[in-house]
Design a protein around this motif. Structure first.
Motif, PDB file in Angstrom:
ATOM      1  N   LYS A   1       6.741  58.425   9.369  1.00  0.00           N
ATOM      2  CA  LYS A   1       5.939  58.455  10.597  1.00  0.00           C
ATOM      3  C   LYS A   1       4.625  59.222  10.379  1.00  0.00           C
ATOM      4  CE  LYS A   1       6.272  59.485  15.499  1.00  0.00           C
ATOM      5  NZ  LYS A   1       7.108  59.975  16.589  1.00  0.00           N
ATOM      6  N   GLN A   2       4.683  60.259   9.559  1.00  0.00           N
ATOM      7  CA  GLN A   2       3.485  61.044   9.256  1.00  0.00           C
ATOM      8  C   GLN A   2       2.600  60.386   8.193  1.00  0.00           C
ATOM      9  OE1 GLN A   2       2.408  63.776  10.817  1.00  0.00           O
ATOM     10  NE2 GLN A   2       4.172  63.676  12.174  1.00  0.00           N
ATOM     11  N   GLY A   3       3.100  59.325   7.566  1.00  0.00           N
ATOM     12  CA  GLY A   3       2.331  58.631   6.533  1.00  0.00           C
ATOM     13  C   GLY A   3       2.423  59.294   5.164  1.00  0.00           C
ATOM     14  N   TRP A   4       3.484  60.068   4.926  1.00  0.00           N
ATOM     15  CA  TRP A   4       3.632  60.792   3.656  1.00  0.00           C
ATOM     16  C   TRP A   4       4.591  60.116   2.692  1.00  0.00           C
ATOM     17  CZ3 TRP A   4       4.701  65.642   7.022  1.00  0.00           C
ATOM     18  CH2 TRP A   4       3.496  66.100   7.567  1.00  0.00           C
ATOM     19  N   ALA A   5       5.435  59.230   3.197  1.00  0.00           N
ATOM     20  CA  ALA A   5       6.412  58.534   2.360  1.00  0.00           C
ATOM     21  C   ALA A   5       6.581  57.123   2.891  1.00  0.00           C
ATOM     22  CB  ALA A   5       7.755  59.267   2.367  1.00  0.00           C
ATOM     23  N   ALA A   6       7.118  56.261   2.027  1.00  0.00           N
ATOM     24  CA  ALA A   6       7.354  54.866   2.424  1.00  0.00           C
ATOM     25  C   ALA A   6       8.643  54.364   1.788  1.00  0.00           C
ATOM     26  CB  ALA A   6       6.182  53.993   1.981  1.00  0.00           C
ATOM     27  N   ARG A   7       9.338  53.512   2.534  1.00  0.00           N
ATOM     28  CA  ARG A   7      10.511  52.822   2.000  1.00  0.00           C
ATOM     29  C   ARG A   7      10.029  51.494   1.424  1.00  0.00           C
ATOM     30  NH1 ARG A   7      13.088  55.407   6.614  1.00  0.00           N
ATOM     31  NH2 ARG A   7      15.135  56.233   6.044  1.00  0.00           N
ATOM     32  N   GLN A   8      10.586  51.157   0.263  1.00  0.00           N
ATOM     33  CA  GLN A   8      10.261  49.889  -0.378  1.00  0.00           C
ATOM     34  C   GLN A   8      11.562  49.158  -0.676  1.00  0.00           C
ATOM     35  OE1 GLN A   8       8.232  51.539  -3.759  1.00  0.00           O
ATOM     36  NE2 GLN A   8       6.296  51.752  -2.667  1.00  0.00           N
ATOM     37  N   PRO A   9      11.558  47.828  -0.652  1.00  0.00           N
ATOM     38  CA  PRO A   9      12.789  47.091  -0.950  1.00  0.00           C
ATOM     39  C   PRO A   9      13.337  47.457  -2.333  1.00  0.00           C
ATOM     40  CG  PRO A   9      11.079  45.608  -0.158  1.00  0.00           C
ATOM     41  CD  PRO A   9      10.428  46.947  -0.379  1.00  0.00           C
ATOM     42  N   ASN A  10      14.643  47.573  -2.422  1.00  0.00           N
ATOM     43  CA  ASN A  10      15.304  47.858  -3.692  1.00  0.00           C
ATOM     44  C   ASN A  10      15.698  46.523  -4.316  1.00  0.00           C
ATOM     45  OD1 ASN A  10      16.966  48.588  -5.807  1.00  0.00           O
ATOM     46  ND2 ASN A  10      18.118  50.105  -4.651  1.00  0.00           N
ATOM     47  N   PRO A  11      15.055  46.135  -5.406  1.00  0.00           N
ATOM     48  CA  PRO A  11      15.361  44.828  -5.994  1.00  0.00           C
ATOM     49  C   PRO A  11      16.794  44.719  -6.527  1.00  0.00           C
ATOM     50  CG  PRO A  11      13.826  46.045  -7.385  1.00  0.00           C
ATOM     51  CD  PRO A  11      14.028  46.848  -6.141  1.00  0.00           C
ATOM     52  N   ALA A  12      17.425  45.857  -6.796  1.00  0.00           N
ATOM     53  CA  ALA A  12      18.789  45.850  -7.336  1.00  0.00           C
ATOM     54  C   ALA A  12      19.864  45.870  -6.247  1.00  0.00           C
ATOM     55  CB  ALA A  12      18.982  47.042  -8.274  1.00  0.00           C
ATOM     56  N   ASP A  13      19.456  46.197  -5.008  1.00  0.00           N
ATOM     57  CA  ASP A  13      20.457  46.323  -3.932  1.00  0.00           C
ATOM     58  C   ASP A  13      19.749  46.140  -2.592  1.00  0.00           C
ATOM     59  OD1 ASP A  13      22.424  46.995  -2.119  1.00  0.00           O
ATOM     60  OD2 ASP A  13      22.827  48.969  -2.973  1.00  0.00           O
ATOM     61  N   ARG A  14      19.963  45.002  -1.955  1.00  0.00           N
ATOM     62  CA  ARG A  14      19.283  44.708  -0.691  1.00  0.00           C
ATOM     63  C   ARG A  14      19.658  45.673   0.428  1.00  0.00           C
ATOM     64  NH1 ARG A  14      20.733  38.548   0.120  1.00  0.00           N
ATOM     65  NH2 ARG A  14      22.375  39.716   1.126  1.00  0.00           N
ATOM     66  N   ARG A  15      20.791  46.372   0.285  1.00  0.00           N
ATOM     67  CA  ARG A  15      21.260  47.275   1.337  1.00  0.00           C
ATOM     68  C   ARG A  15      20.551  48.623   1.323  1.00  0.00           C
ATOM     69  NH1 ARG A  15      27.137  47.637  -0.374  1.00  0.00           N
ATOM     70  NH2 ARG A  15      26.010  47.557  -2.314  1.00  0.00           N
ATOM     71  N   SER A  16      19.816  48.916   0.261  1.00  0.00           N
ATOM     72  CA  SER A  16      19.135  50.207   0.199  1.00  0.00           C
ATOM     73  C   SER A  16      17.658  50.013  -0.071  1.00  0.00           C
ATOM     74  CB  SER A  16      19.754  51.098  -0.883  1.00  0.00           C
ATOM     75  OG  SER A  16      19.418  50.635  -2.177  1.00  0.00           O
TER      76      SER A  16
END
Length: 158
Positions: free
Chosen positions: A82-97
């Protein structure tokens, strides 16, 4: 209950109280300084530093490192996002994480905050303990942490 070592007897309940109270006071002092200078708290700094040092980590990796629950860790990452300091990216090895990454702003923030953190720790600890006392304390805590982690003692269940 007392434990005997080559240096004498240690009253373990007093040792525990000192350990916990020292940790709390150090954490609070670092919280105050990081908030004042960078607008973050110690837990955010630790998460940002972990992400910087372990690119491609998952929420579960942070939870394991800090011995906190997955839910609390996920909320921490939500706040960093929310603060723009981190981002989640798709995990190519595991769609659940997701894999976690610092943003450019997060990288700049953790670099600046680390200078404050290092100076404050040096003042609080280095200004109190001489080199041999600090070394002995660091070795003892490292050994204790290693045993606790190896035996999965204090690991959250959720």
């Amino acid at each position: 209950m007392a434990s005997t070592s080559s240096g004498g007897t240690v009253e373990l309940s007093g040792f525990f109280a000192d350990l916990v109270r020292c940790e709390t006071r150090l954490y609070n002092a670092l919280n105050d300084r990081l908030r004042e200078r960078h607008g973050i708290v110690t837990s955010q700094f630790e998460a940002l530093r972990y992400l910087r040092d372990h690119p491609g980590s998952r929420v579960a990796d942070l939870a394991a490192e800090f011995a906190i629950g997955i839910g609390a860790t996920s909320k921490t990452i939500d706040r960093l996002e929310k603060q723009g300091w981190a981002a989640r990216q798709p995990n190519p090895a595991d769609r659940r994480s997701s894999l976690l990454a610092l943003t450019d702003n997060g990288t700049q923030l953790v670099g600046a905050a680390e200078k404050t953190f290092t100076a404050e720790v040096a003042e609080l600890i280095g200004g109190t303990l001489d080199s041999s006392s600090a070394t002995a304390a660091a070795q003892a805590l490292s050994k204790l942490r290693s045993v606790l982690e190896r035996n999965q003692i204090g690991t959250p269940t959720g």
